[in-house]
Write an enzyme that holds these catalytic residues in place. Structure first.
Site, PDB file in Angstrom:
ATOM      1  N   ASP A  14       1.270  -1.246   0.468  1.00 53.24           N
ATOM      2  CA  ASP A  14      -0.047  -0.042  -0.131  1.00 53.24           C
ATOM      3  C   ASP A  14       0.668   1.774   0.301  1.00 53.24           C
ATOM      4  O   ASP A  14       1.831   0.967   1.030  1.00 53.24           O
ATOM      5  CB  ASP A  14      -1.157   0.209   1.639  1.00 53.24           C
ATOM      6  CG  ASP A  14      -2.257   1.065   1.313  1.00 53.24           C
ATOM      7  OD1 ASP A  14      -1.394   1.424   0.625  1.00 53.24           O
ATOM      8  OD2 ASP A  14      -3.129   0.545   1.761  1.00 53.24           O
ATOM      9  N   HIS A  16      -0.530   4.195  -0.128  1.00 55.39           N
ATOM     10  CA  HIS A  16      -1.683   5.423   0.616  1.00 55.39           C
ATOM     11  C   HIS A  16      -0.798   6.732   1.047  1.00 55.39           C
ATOM     12  O   HIS A  16      -0.386   5.729   2.725  1.00 55.39           O
ATOM     13  CB  HIS A  16      -2.764   5.097   0.973  1.00 55.39           C
ATOM     14  CG  HIS A  16      -3.181   4.208   0.240  1.00 55.39           C
ATOM     15  ND1 HIS A  16      -3.975   3.423  -0.614  1.00 55.39           N
ATOM     16  CD2 HIS A  16      -4.468   5.859  -0.844  1.00 55.39           C
ATOM     17  CE1 HIS A  16      -4.501   3.348  -1.468  1.00 55.39           C
ATOM     18  NE2 HIS A  16      -4.943   4.096  -1.724  1.00 55.39           N
TER      19      HIS A  16
END
Length: 135
Positions: A14, A16
């Protein structure tokens, strides 16, 4: 009063970063000593940082939906590494698709997480829980 040490990061593949930065500032402003590992963090990196900093909690976030896969086995690895009592928190979009939060929470608690936070949880909610759990 000594500041409680926590390790923060975004697990797995990930990338983000925005939520991670928001959490870092919120936890720091709330008086925690935060080691922020950033994005794309492996389970081993979380554990290594927790050992190195003598952290009392690991805060795992995930937004790309694969948190369930990325988090599986983390509690066992913590115990194997001598972190039997470390608090494990997870939050964000941690599963794929729309699923009842109660089911998601139960699955993560069964995996050994102490607290599970759904998408859009305000940092203050997590901060309150941390202060409660860490005394």
């Amino acid at each position: 009063m000594e500041r409680k040490k926590i390790v923060l990061g975004v697990i797995g593949a990930d990338v983000h970063a925005v939520g991670n930065v928001i959490l870092y500032h919120a936890f720091t402003d709330a008086g925690f000593d935060v080691t922020n590992l950033g994005v794309m963090v492996s389970q081993e990196e979380f554990i290594g940082a927790a050992i190195e900093t003598d952290a009392e909690a690991i805060i795992v976030s995930s937004l790309y939906g694969h948190g369930e896969l990325d988090c599986r086995g983390l509690r066992d690895k913590c115990v194997e590494s001598g972190l039997d009592d470390i608090l494990l928190y997870v939050g964000g979009n941690i599963v794929v698709g729309k699923q009842p939060f109660a089911d998601v929470e139960k699955r993560f608690k069964d995996m050994g997480f102490d607290r599970v936070f759904g998408p859009g949880t305000a940092p203050e909610v997590t901060i309150t829980a941390l202060k409660e759990d860490l005394g």
